[in-house]
Enzyme design. Structure first.
Site, PDB file in Angstrom:
ATOM      1  N   GLU A  43      19.072 -19.044 -35.991  1.00 38.30           N
ATOM      2  CA  GLU A  43      19.773 -17.823 -36.395  1.00 38.30           C
ATOM      3  C   GLU A  43      18.927 -17.008 -37.376  1.00 38.30           C
ATOM      4  O   GLU A  43      18.361 -17.549 -38.328  1.00 38.30           O
ATOM      5  CB  GLU A  43      21.098 -18.208 -37.058  1.00 38.30           C
ATOM      6  CG  GLU A  43      21.948 -17.037 -37.497  1.00 38.30           C
ATOM      7  CD  GLU A  43      23.194 -17.470 -38.262  1.00 38.30           C
ATOM      8  OE1 GLU A  43      24.138 -16.665 -38.349  1.00 38.30           O
ATOM      9  OE2 GLU A  43      23.225 -18.616 -38.776  1.00 38.30           O
ATOM     10  N   LYS A 116      28.485 -12.160 -33.287  1.00 39.00           N
ATOM     11  CA  LYS A 116      29.147 -13.310 -33.907  1.00 39.00           C
ATOM     12  C   LYS A 116      30.608 -13.001 -34.214  1.00 39.00           C
ATOM     13  O   LYS A 116      30.918 -12.016 -34.870  1.00 39.00           O
ATOM     14  CB  LYS A 116      28.389 -13.683 -35.186  1.00 39.00           C
ATOM     15  CG  LYS A 116      28.837 -14.958 -35.878  1.00 39.00           C
ATOM     16  CD  LYS A 116      27.872 -15.261 -37.009  1.00 39.00           C
ATOM     17  CE  LYS A 116      28.187 -16.551 -37.739  1.00 39.00           C
ATOM     18  NZ  LYS A 116      27.155 -16.850 -38.765  1.00 39.00           N
ATOM     19  N   CYS A 153      26.175 -20.003 -35.181  1.00 37.31           N
ATOM     20  CA  CYS A 153      26.435 -20.722 -36.425  1.00 37.31           C
ATOM     21  C   CYS A 153      27.915 -21.001 -36.669  1.00 37.31           C
ATOM     22  O   CYS A 153      28.482 -21.878 -36.028  1.00 37.31           O
ATOM     23  CB  CYS A 153      25.792 -19.992 -37.594  1.00 37.31           C
ATOM     24  SG  CYS A 153      25.518 -21.065 -39.043  1.00 37.31           S
TER      25      CYS A 153
END
Length: 289
Positions: A43, A116, A153
């Site tokens: 990331e 995300k 993540c």
């Protein structure tokens, strides 16, 4: 194509953006040379993890997707090596900012992007200051080698995300990551919890999973964080088939026969026996549906 070789990488990052991109490319080339077809970088690999603190100067790190320097650079790499590359980056979209992955196919084409969905906020992980919650919904990309579900993540802690991608046809789950020490409590080491959560996603959805984390200690204005690496690849029953240590620059790879995995997944019945009519508590924050 039934058989696919996937790779996870991990590396340390500095404030030399060009050097980070070059380091990422070197790891990609190493993975491709060993036969990898889908290669995952961590990331936000272009810079240190700037979300340790609130600072408006870091908004200058973002670029809009059209013509994004990292995307254009890795499009050429993907095309040359004939590999699929999910590229994690800090996206500016007019007056909004997102933590985004752009999916590059093996011919260098852009298949689309994912923003995300779950944005953390806690000591050392101040992402809500920088990123809006993603508005793309979960995404599965049909690439030259496999149908890939990619999330980012904090998304990896939510079983709903993995299950949604599996229901959308994913054959492999990918999670670029930046996670390490907890600045408010040095006694916390979440590495085992982190791995086991994703191993559960692989096992529950009966499909391989790749997680790439960063390494090294990065300092901010108010402290520092040490990222614990431990990148890994899980097989379709959740077993770790490849794992990095906590501090070494690494390339990991593993091969899977996706047709064989599919037959096992369908025989196991976890999708046949689902009861969506009973899952209404998932549609609310308090479980009342």
């Amino acid at each position: 194509m039934s058989k696919v070789t996937v790779a996870a990488t991990q590396m340390a990052c500095s404030w030399d953006r060009a050097a980070n991109v070059a380091r990422g490319e070197r790891l990609i080339r190493e993975a491709a040379a060993s036969g990898a077809q889908v290669i995952l970088l961590q990331e936000l690999f272009e810079t240190p993890y700037f979300c340790q603190e609130h600072s408006t100067r870091f908004f200058e790190l973002a670029h809009e997707l059209p013509g994004h320097p990292a995307v254009e650079h890795f499009r050429a790499v993907a095309r040359e090596l004939k590999v699929v590359l999910p590229v994690s980056l800090f996206e500016r979209a007019n007056n909004s900012y997102f933590n985004t992955v752009v999916m590059l196919d093996a011919d260098g084409s852009v298949l689309g992007h994912y923003r995300k969905s779950h944005i953390p906020e806690g000591p050392g992980y101040h992402e809500k200051f920088y990123f809006s919650p993603g508005d793309t919904g979960f995404k599965v990309f049909e690439t030259a080698y496999a149908k890939l579900g990619v999330a980012i993540c904090w998304d990896q802690w939510f079983p709903e995300c993995a299950r949604a991608m599996a229901l959308m046809g994913a054959e492999v789950l990918l999670y670029p990551t930046a996670i390490g020490s907890e600045p408010h409590d040095p006694s916390i080491d979440s590495s085992g919890h982190w791995q086991r959560t994703m191993q559960g996603h692989a096992a529950a959805n009966v499909m391989p999973l790749v997680a790439s984390n960063r390494i090294g200690t990065e300092s901010g204005e108010r402290g520092s964080m040490t990222f614990y690496g431990s990148s890994f690849i899980a097989g379709p029953t959740g077993e770790k088939v490849a794992e990095a240590d906590r501090s070494s620059e690494t390339v990991l790879s593993a091969s899977f026969d996706l047709d064989q995995v599919r037959r096992y997944r369908h025989a196991w019945g976890v999708f046949r026996d689902r009861r969506p009519d009973l899952y209404y508590p998932l549609l609310s924050l308090d479980g009342r549906g």
